[in-house]
Write a protein that holds these residues in place. Structure first.
Motif, PDB file in Angstrom:
ATOM      1  N   MET A   5       0.860  -1.269   0.116  1.00  0.00           N
ATOM      2  CA  MET A   5       0.043   0.125   0.039  1.00  0.00           C
ATOM      3  C   MET A   5       0.785   1.237  -0.045  1.00  0.00           C
ATOM      4  SD  MET A   5      -3.204   0.735   2.621  1.00  0.00           S
ATOM      5  CE  MET A   5      -4.242   2.111   2.477  1.00  0.00           C
ATOM      6  N   HIS A   6       0.415   2.259  -0.645  1.00  0.00           N
ATOM      7  CA  HIS A   6       0.993   3.550  -0.691  1.00  0.00           C
ATOM      8  C   HIS A   6       0.247   4.851  -0.513  1.00  0.00           C
ATOM      9  CE1 HIS A   6      -0.489   3.767  -4.756  1.00  0.00           C
ATOM     10  NE2 HIS A   6      -0.200   2.416  -5.001  1.00  0.00           N
ATOM     11  N   LEU A   7       0.703   5.881  -0.006  1.00  0.00           N
ATOM     12  CA  LEU A   7      -0.158   6.837   0.250  1.00  0.00           C
ATOM     13  C   LEU A   7      -0.881   7.429  -0.913  1.00  0.00           C
ATOM     14  CD1 LEU A   7       2.166   8.769   2.741  1.00  0.00           C
ATOM     15  CD2 LEU A   7       0.406   7.507   3.330  1.00  0.00           C
ATOM     16  N   THR A   8      -0.568   7.404  -1.998  1.00  0.00           N
ATOM     17  CA  THR A   8      -1.176   8.074  -3.064  1.00  0.00           C
ATOM     18  C   THR A   8      -2.531   7.118  -3.517  1.00  0.00           C
ATOM     19  OG1 THR A   8       0.433   7.333  -4.416  1.00  0.00           O
ATOM     20  CG2 THR A   8       0.785   9.689  -3.890  1.00  0.00           C
ATOM     21  N   GLN A   9      -2.369   5.999  -3.050  1.00  0.00           N
ATOM     22  CA  GLN A   9      -3.460   5.182  -3.380  1.00  0.00           C
ATOM     23  C   GLN A   9      -4.901   5.698  -3.360  1.00  0.00           C
ATOM     24  OE1 GLN A   9      -2.835   0.899  -2.086  1.00  0.00           O
ATOM     25  NE2 GLN A   9      -5.054   0.535  -1.975  1.00  0.00           N
ATOM     26  N   SER A  10      -5.056   6.528  -2.149  1.00  0.00           N
ATOM     27  CA  SER A  10      -6.369   7.047  -1.991  1.00  0.00           C
ATOM     28  C   SER A  10      -6.801   7.966  -3.034  1.00  0.00           C
ATOM     29  CB  SER A  10      -6.206   7.841  -0.419  1.00  0.00           C
ATOM     30  OG  SER A  10      -5.362   8.787  -0.687  1.00  0.00           O
ATOM     31  N   LEU A  11      -5.800   8.475  -3.900  1.00  0.00           N
ATOM     32  CA  LEU A  11      -6.113   9.393  -4.873  1.00  0.00           C
ATOM     33  C   LEU A  11      -6.790   8.597  -5.836  1.00  0.00           C
ATOM     34  CD1 LEU A  11      -3.546  12.324  -5.148  1.00  0.00           C
ATOM     35  CD2 LEU A  11      -5.682  12.364  -4.342  1.00  0.00           C
ATOM     36  N   HIS A  12      -5.999   7.476  -6.329  1.00  0.00           N
ATOM     37  CA  HIS A  12      -6.507   6.668  -7.460  1.00  0.00           C
ATOM     38  C   HIS A  12      -7.695   6.053  -7.118  1.00  0.00           C
ATOM     39  CE1 HIS A  12      -2.618   7.035  -9.197  1.00  0.00           C
ATOM     40  NE2 HIS A  12      -1.738   6.678  -8.086  1.00  0.00           N
ATOM     41  N   ARG A  13      -8.034   5.831  -5.970  1.00  0.00           N
ATOM     42  CA  ARG A  13      -9.336   5.155  -5.554  1.00  0.00           C
ATOM     43  C   ARG A  13     -10.537   5.984  -5.882  1.00  0.00           C
ATOM     44  NH1 ARG A  13     -12.295   4.995  -0.763  1.00  0.00           N
ATOM     45  NH2 ARG A  13     -13.629   3.330  -0.375  1.00  0.00           N
ATOM     46  N   ALA A  14     -10.106   7.305  -5.334  1.00  0.00           N
ATOM     47  CA  ALA A  14     -11.136   8.567  -5.462  1.00  0.00           C
ATOM     48  C   ALA A  14     -11.462   8.791  -6.819  1.00  0.00           C
ATOM     49  CB  ALA A  14     -10.748   9.765  -4.653  1.00  0.00           C
ATOM     50  N   LEU A  15     -10.423   8.679  -7.446  1.00  0.00           N
ATOM     51  CA  LEU A  15     -10.506   9.089  -9.110  1.00  0.00           C
ATOM     52  C   LEU A  15     -11.319   7.938  -9.714  1.00  0.00           C
ATOM     53  CD1 LEU A  15      -9.786  10.874 -11.436  1.00  0.00           C
ATOM     54  CD2 LEU A  15      -7.878   9.257 -11.850  1.00  0.00           C
ATOM     55  N   GLN A  16     -11.047   6.751  -9.349  1.00  0.00           N
ATOM     56  CA  GLN A  16     -11.969   5.685  -9.952  1.00  0.00           C
ATOM     57  C   GLN A  16     -13.336   5.608  -9.384  1.00  0.00           C
ATOM     58  OE1 GLN A  16     -11.422   1.496  -8.123  1.00  0.00           O
ATOM     59  NE2 GLN A  16     -10.613   1.038 -10.360  1.00  0.00           N
ATOM     60  N   GLN A  17     -13.655   6.116  -8.338  1.00  0.00           N
ATOM     61  CA  GLN A  17     -14.976   5.938  -7.745  1.00  0.00           C
ATOM     62  C   GLN A  17     -15.691   7.134  -7.619  1.00  0.00           C
ATOM     63  OE1 GLN A  17     -14.649   4.200  -3.728  1.00  0.00           O
ATOM     64  NE2 GLN A  17     -13.619   2.141  -4.594  1.00  0.00           N
ATOM     65  N   ALA A  18     -15.125   8.228  -7.841  1.00  0.00           N
ATOM     66  CA  ALA A  18     -15.956   9.636  -7.525  1.00  0.00           C
ATOM     67  C   ALA A  18     -15.099  10.672  -8.157  1.00  0.00           C
ATOM     68  CB  ALA A  18     -16.157  10.017  -6.040  1.00  0.00           C
ATOM     69  N   PRO A  19     -14.951  10.606  -9.474  1.00  0.00           N
ATOM     70  CA  PRO A  19     -14.026  11.540 -10.264  1.00  0.00           C
ATOM     71  C   PRO A  19     -14.509  12.989 -10.159  1.00  0.00           C
ATOM     72  CG  PRO A  19     -15.296  10.190 -11.776  1.00  0.00           C
ATOM     73  CD  PRO A  19     -15.497   9.486 -10.388  1.00  0.00           C
ATOM     74  N   ASP A  20     -15.892  13.114 -10.113  1.00  0.00           N
ATOM     75  CA  ASP A  20     -16.310  14.496 -10.307  1.00  0.00           C
ATOM     76  C   ASP A  20     -17.238  15.065  -8.866  1.00  0.00           C
ATOM     77  OD1 ASP A  20     -15.951  14.736 -12.953  1.00  0.00           O
ATOM     78  OD2 ASP A  20     -17.679  13.289 -13.266  1.00  0.00           O
ATOM     79  N   ARG A  21     -16.702  14.269  -7.931  1.00  0.00           N
ATOM     80  CA  ARG A  21     -17.161  15.006  -6.547  1.00  0.00           C
ATOM     81  C   ARG A  21     -16.133  15.768  -5.932  1.00  0.00           C
ATOM     82  NH1 ARG A  21     -17.466  10.442  -2.186  1.00  0.00           N
ATOM     83  NH2 ARG A  21     -15.337  10.268  -2.420  1.00  0.00           N
ATOM     84  N   PRO A  22     -16.472  16.914  -5.294  1.00  0.00           N
ATOM     85  CA  PRO A  22     -15.782  17.812  -4.785  1.00  0.00           C
ATOM     86  C   PRO A  22     -14.803  17.216  -3.957  1.00  0.00           C
ATOM     87  CG  PRO A  22     -17.962  18.724  -4.931  1.00  0.00           C
ATOM     88  CD  PRO A  22     -18.011  17.291  -5.154  1.00  0.00           C
ATOM     89  N   MET A  23     -13.290  17.510  -4.161  1.00  0.00           N
ATOM     90  CA  MET A  23     -12.536  16.778  -3.439  1.00  0.00           C
ATOM     91  C   MET A  23     -11.918  17.864  -2.371  1.00  0.00           C
ATOM     92  SD  MET A  23      -9.017  14.733  -3.920  1.00  0.00           S
ATOM     93  CE  MET A  23      -9.508  13.099  -3.590  1.00  0.00           C
ATOM     94  N   THR A  24     -11.685  19.007  -2.650  1.00  0.00           N
ATOM     95  CA  THR A  24     -11.337  20.291  -1.896  1.00  0.00           C
ATOM     96  C   THR A  24     -12.113  21.389  -1.861  1.00  0.00           C
ATOM     97  OG1 THR A  24      -9.809  21.052  -3.676  1.00  0.00           O
ATOM     98  CG2 THR A  24      -8.954  19.168  -2.000  1.00  0.00           C
TER      99      THR A  24
END
Length: 509
Positions: free
Chosen positions: A1-20
């Motif tokens: 597991m690596h720290l940027t994994q959360s970004l890839h997961r979010a991009l896969q599951q909710a690309p258009d959701r507000p992140m920040t």
């Protein structure tokens, strides 16, 4: 597991959701990931290489999200600096860490030239504010726009990901090297025990993101997915307005912040019903304050976290303990699932239940070491355990109670202040012959920094002059809030200042 994994997961599951969300600026997951990959390329383009330290001196903003992940995306180490430090302290950390590239926002851009002069090795400043880019600095947005995305190297394992400076008992800060494995272990362990971050929730970040406590809330929300709302700094109004406007579900605060929010005269006029989790830490909280907070947020669950930069979260007091009340409200909770925690005597062996000793811990969550300080690292990690310097005891059910601090650390308003740092600053005043700095109880700040000073023969100086002098050398929050002038300091037969006597005298006054 690596720290940027959360970004890839979010991009896969909710690309258009507000992140920040930062002020009126809202960015989706897709936008954030694109900017992170471009910023990583920009870092490479200006000479940052794998394992280099990249500094950030800025108030909380969505830049932090991009900065942290961009460093890990291309293999560098994120070095967020304490925004409350003096220029001398910041320059020391930059020099000590070998940081060559520093990002500054509008609040600290004017400090840039001085830091370039004082910090050895620092050669590049990047302006990440919203105002005009000062001469001699690179423009953050231009860098992102000017580079094509690069692949994620997926930095992980025992690679360093954070360099976080903490106050030094010897009078100078120490750089704590946090690894990917260490951070992941601590974050996952906390989530398993507390569920302090809600999947797809909205997390409000108002505690400064150079603190491990704030970083814990930030990263765990990324881990489970959701939206991050950034406030540049804490104000009760700002917190209440953000909760109402954005439907905040979780936040991390220190006790003095919680108290100020609950005591806001217009608290009842705000809609705070969205809040589901409140995590607090940084100092013990009186039971009366906890009861007040639970009354103000009856729909929320509460978690107290105990830890330190070198270990992240060690123990947690869960919501069910808050509801039950009783003496365990004074505890720091129980060890999280993925760590070992013990209380030992001077011989390094565990002491019986209920007996006071030093709190120690071991496991993957512990720091890799102090940057460039092998002797201090060996001392802290002796016997395979991280020695916290905190005195405490365990009860029969494994609840940890902190009773004192071996390192004379003072926690004021959630900030850690080491007495040696303040004493070094005070001793530099020509009127000061001897001094001792202690923490004394304070209704508002939890503890306040209190200085006891012996003046040189014939010298005169006021308490305010002492405070003003200290602020030229150390951060303002470290300067003594109260000053006492005495003829002599109590000493042990070995000549050591007896701080316990000073504390007792203050409590009896």
């Amino acid at each position: 597991m690596h720290l940027t994994q959360s970004l890839h997961r979010a991009l896969q599951q909710a690309p258009d959701r507000p992140m920040t969300i930062c002020g009126d600026r809202v960015r989706t997951t897709r936008e954030v990931v694109d900017r992170v990959s471009r910023l990583a390329a920009a870092f490479q383009g200006i000479g940052v290489r794998e394992d280099d330290r990249v500094g950030l001196l800025a108030l909380n903003s969505d830049v932090h999200q991009e900065f942290f992940f961009a460093n890990w995306w291309m293999g560098a180490v994120a070095h967020p600096l304490n925004t409350r430090w003096s220029a001398a302290e910041i320059a020391y950390a930059l020099t000590d860490s070998g940081t060559e590239v520093l990002l500054v926002d509008d609040s600290f851009a004017a400090l840039g030239p001085e830091l370039l002069e004082r910090a050895e090795g620092l050669h590049t400043l990047v302006h990440c504010g919203s105002g005009p880019t000062p001469d001699g600095m690179l423009d953050y947005e231009a860098l992102i726009a000017g580079f094509e995305p690069v692949p994620d190297i997926r930095r992980g394992g025992d690679k360093a990901v954070f360099l976080l400076y903490t106050g030094g008992t010897t009078g100078t800060p120490k750089g704590v090297t946090v690894t990917d494995r260490g951070l992941q272990t601590s974050m996952l362990s906390s989530l398993v025990m507390t569920q302090a971050s809600i999947p797809d929730g909205v997390n409000l970040l108002t505690a400064p993101l150079f603190h491990i406590g704030a970083l814990t809330g930030w990263y765990t929300q990324n881990l489970v997915g959701g939206t991050l709302v950034f406030l540049p700094s804490f104000t009760p109004d700002g917190v209440l307005e953000a909760i109402q406007k954005h439907g905040v579900t979780t936040t991390t605060l220190v006790p003095v912040m919680v108290q100020m929010v609950c005591n806001h005269p217009e608290f009842a006029s705000y809609d705070t019903s969205s809040v589901r989790r409140i995590t607090y830490g940084g100092a013990g909280s009186p039971e009366s304050l906890l009861r007040l907070v639970m009354e103000c947020f009856p729909q929320a669950r509460f978690t107290q976290g105990y830890g330190m930069t070198e270990t992240s979260v060690l123990s947690v007091l869960v919501h069910e303990d808050h509801v039950r009340g009783g003496p365990r409200l004074r505890s720091a909770g129980r060890a999280t699932p993925c760590i070992e925690l013990a209380v030992v005597g001077p011989d390094g062996l565990p002491v019986p239940t209920g007996e006071v000793g030093e709190v120690v811990t071991r496991g993957d969550h512990v720091m890799a070491g102090y940057w460039g300080k092998p002797q201090l690292t060996a001392e802290a990690l002796r016997g395979g355990w991280m020695h916290t310097g905190d005195c405490g005891y365990l009860d029969d059910d494994g609840y940890l109670y902190i009773v004192d601090r071996l390192k004379d650390m003072i926690i004021t308003g959630g900030e850690n202040v080491y007495s040696a740092e303040v004493e070094n600053a005070l001793a530099a005043h020509p009127a000061v012959a001897e001094c001792a700095v202690i923490g004394v109880p304070d209704e508002h700040w939890g503890e306040r920094v209190h200085a006891v000073i012996v003046l040189r023969s014939g010298a005169t100086v006021t308490a305010e002059e002492i405070r003003s002098h200290a602020k030229t050398l150390i951060a303002g929050y470290k300067a003594p809030r109260s000053v006492e002038f005495v003829e002599t300091l109590p000493l042990s037969p070995a000549g050591k200042i007896l701080k316990r006597q000073l504390r007792n005298a203050c409590s009896d006054a």
